[in-house]
Every structure is written in C-alpha cells, then in structure tokens.
Design a protein around this motif. Structure first.
Motif, short mmCIF file in Angstrom:
data_model
loop_
_atom_site.label_atom_id
_atom_site.label_comp_id
_atom_site.label_asym_id
_atom_site.label_seq_id
_atom_site.Cartn_x
_atom_site.Cartn_y
_atom_site.Cartn_z
N MET A 1 0.83 -1.19 0.00
CA MET A 1 0.00 0.00 0.00
C MET A 1 0.87 1.25 0.00
N ARG A 2 0.43 2.23 -0.72
CA ARG A 2 1.14 3.51 -0.81
C ARG A 2 0.60 4.48 0.22
N ARG A 3 1.49 5.21 0.83
CA ARG A 3 1.13 6.29 1.74
C ARG A 3 1.01 7.56 0.91
N ARG A 4 -0.07 8.31 1.07
CA ARG A 4 -0.32 9.51 0.28
C ARG A 4 -0.07 10.76 1.12
N PHE A 5 0.53 11.78 0.47
CA PHE A 5 0.76 13.07 1.09
C PHE A 5 0.50 14.17 0.08
N VAL A 6 -0.09 15.25 0.52
CA VAL A 6 -0.18 16.45 -0.29
C VAL A 6 1.12 17.22 -0.09
N ILE A 7 1.70 17.71 -1.19
CA ILE A 7 2.99 18.38 -1.11
C ILE A 7 3.15 19.32 -2.30
N GLU A 8 3.96 20.36 -2.12
CA GLU A 8 4.33 21.23 -3.23
C GLU A 8 5.39 20.52 -4.05
N ALA A 9 5.33 20.65 -5.36
CA ALA A 9 6.29 19.98 -6.24
C ALA A 9 7.73 20.39 -5.93
N VAL A 10 7.97 21.66 -5.64
CA VAL A 10 9.34 22.12 -5.41
C VAL A 10 9.97 21.44 -4.19
N MET A 11 9.17 21.04 -3.23
CA MET A 11 9.73 20.38 -2.04
C MET A 11 10.30 19.02 -2.38
N VAL A 12 9.70 18.34 -3.34
CA VAL A 12 10.24 17.05 -3.77
C VAL A 12 11.61 17.26 -4.40
N ALA A 13 11.77 18.36 -5.14
CA ALA A 13 13.06 18.67 -5.76
C ALA A 13 14.08 19.14 -4.72
N SER A 14 13.61 19.77 -3.68
CA SER A 14 14.50 20.38 -2.68
C SER A 14 14.99 19.41 -1.61
N TYR A 15 14.23 18.39 -1.33
CA TYR A 15 14.57 17.48 -0.24
C TYR A 15 14.81 16.08 -0.79
N GLY A 16 16.07 15.73 -0.94
CA GLY A 16 16.47 14.46 -1.54
C GLY A 16 15.90 13.24 -0.85
N HIS A 17 15.73 13.30 0.47
CA HIS A 17 15.24 12.12 1.19
C HIS A 17 13.81 11.76 0.81
N LEU A 18 13.07 12.69 0.20
CA LEU A 18 11.72 12.39 -0.25
C LEU A 18 11.73 11.46 -1.47
N LEU A 19 12.89 11.38 -2.14
CA LEU A 19 13.01 10.53 -3.32
C LEU A 19 13.52 9.12 -3.00
N VAL A 20 13.76 8.85 -1.72
CA VAL A 20 14.19 7.51 -1.30
C VAL A 20 13.36 7.07 -0.08
N PRO A 21 12.05 6.98 -0.24
CA PRO A 21 11.19 6.61 0.89
C PRO A 21 11.38 5.15 1.29
N SER A 22 11.10 4.86 2.54
CA SER A 22 11.24 3.49 3.04
C SER A 22 10.04 2.61 2.67
N ARG A 23 9.00 3.21 2.14
CA ARG A 23 7.82 2.47 1.67
C ARG A 23 7.22 3.22 0.49
N PRO A 24 6.38 2.59 -0.30
CA PRO A 24 5.79 3.27 -1.46
C PRO A 24 5.00 4.51 -1.05
N VAL A 25 5.12 5.55 -1.86
CA VAL A 25 4.47 6.82 -1.54
C VAL A 25 3.85 7.42 -2.80
N ASP A 26 2.76 8.14 -2.59
CA ASP A 26 2.07 8.88 -3.65
C ASP A 26 2.06 10.33 -3.23
N TYR A 27 2.79 11.18 -3.97
CA TYR A 27 2.79 12.61 -3.70
C TYR A 27 1.65 13.24 -4.48
N VAL A 28 0.69 13.80 -3.77
CA VAL A 28 -0.45 14.46 -4.39
C VAL A 28 -0.10 15.94 -4.50
N VAL A 29 -0.06 16.43 -5.73
CA VAL A 29 0.46 17.76 -6.02
C VAL A 29 -0.60 18.60 -6.73
#
Length: 173
Positions: A1-29
C-alpha cells in the motif's frame, strides 16, 4: 500500500530524502505548484541560500519538469485539468514513488489567511482527507492558529509520517 501526502512539487526537488522513501508513496500535487516550478527555473532569484545547493536544486527542478512534460504524463495531467478537483492517473517515477496531480481550485474560505498555493494545498488535503507535508513553519503555525482540520507533518519528520497511523483515505492499494 502507498502512503499519500499532499505536497508542493518544489519540495520534492528540494529534499532528496523524499526521493528515497522506506515504503511506497504517492505525492499528491496541486497543479499550480507544478506551474510554480517553471517560475523558479526561469527566475534569476536563488531557490537556496548556498550557491552549490541552489544549483543542485535547480537541476532537480529541471528533472521534475521533464518528468511532468513526458508525453504520457502530460496527457494524464491535461485530462485531470479538464474538471475541477479531478485527480490524474498515477504518474510513476519509479517502483516506490508516484505522483498524482490534482486540479485544485482556490477556496475563498481560506484565501484571506493563506496565499493561493497554501490554500490549494490545505483544501486538497482536506478534500482528499490525506496529510500534508511542509517545510514552512509559519504556514504550519497558521494552520494550527486557524484550526484548519488538516494533519500536517514537517518534511524533517517524513520517515515518522510514513510510519504513522494510517487512515483509509491516505492509503492507496
């Protein structure tokens, strides 16, 4: 199962650890935050204080723009933009990360206290009943002060947010 979060697109680019999650994730933008990426890319203003970090983040912004401009992804986004509050089909970055773009519409109820992007983020989180990720303490304080019924996590607590109690709405099979 994917964990969902609302987030600004630029934050995904700014924070590298968001691109290596420990479980599947869905970024709602919200789509407006994707449009903001173009402004950041084309602006001479730095995104980060450190010039080296700024160059790296601008490179990641370009990569994210290219991802969203991919022909299949662009078609999915364009379809979502036809109807207010429509969610795009999943945009797969890799096996653990996907994006869902939402054609969010500003809500006047919160428009006086929050800027348009903040308003779309919080209304998206409320409407979809999923948590919000942010790095902006002032924004989080305003959410608490205004008693907005949204669960919000600081970006630095991302791993905790991934492991926190799930609700049925913020998980996707």
């Amino acid at each position: 199962m994917r964990r969902r979060f609302v987030i600004e697109a630029v934050m995904v680019a700014s924070y590298g650890h968001l691109l290596v999650p420990s479980r599947p994730v869905d970024y709602v933008v919200p789509y407006s935050s994707i449009a903001e990426l173009y402004d950041m890319r084309d602006s001479s203003d730095p995104v980060m204080d450190n010039p080296e970090d700024d160059g790296h983040v601008k490179q990641k912004i370009n990569e994210l723009i290219q991802f969203f401009e991919d022909s299949l992804n662009r078609k999915k986004i364009e379809k979502a933009l036809q109807v207010p509050w429509r969610e795009s089909s999943p945009l797969l970055l890799d096996e653990t990360i996907q994006f869902t773009v939402v054609h969010a519409i500003d809500n006047a109820e919160y428009g006086e206290r929050f800027d348009p992007i903040e308003t779309e983020l919080l209304v998206t989180a409320m409407k979809l009943d999923i948590p919000l990720l942010s790095d902006q303490f002032e924004f989080m304080d305003k959410l608490i002060e205004a008693e907005v019924p949204v669960q919000v996590f600081d970006i630095e607590d991302f791993e905790f947010a991934l492991e926190s109690e799930f609700t049925s709405a913020d998980m996707e099979v």
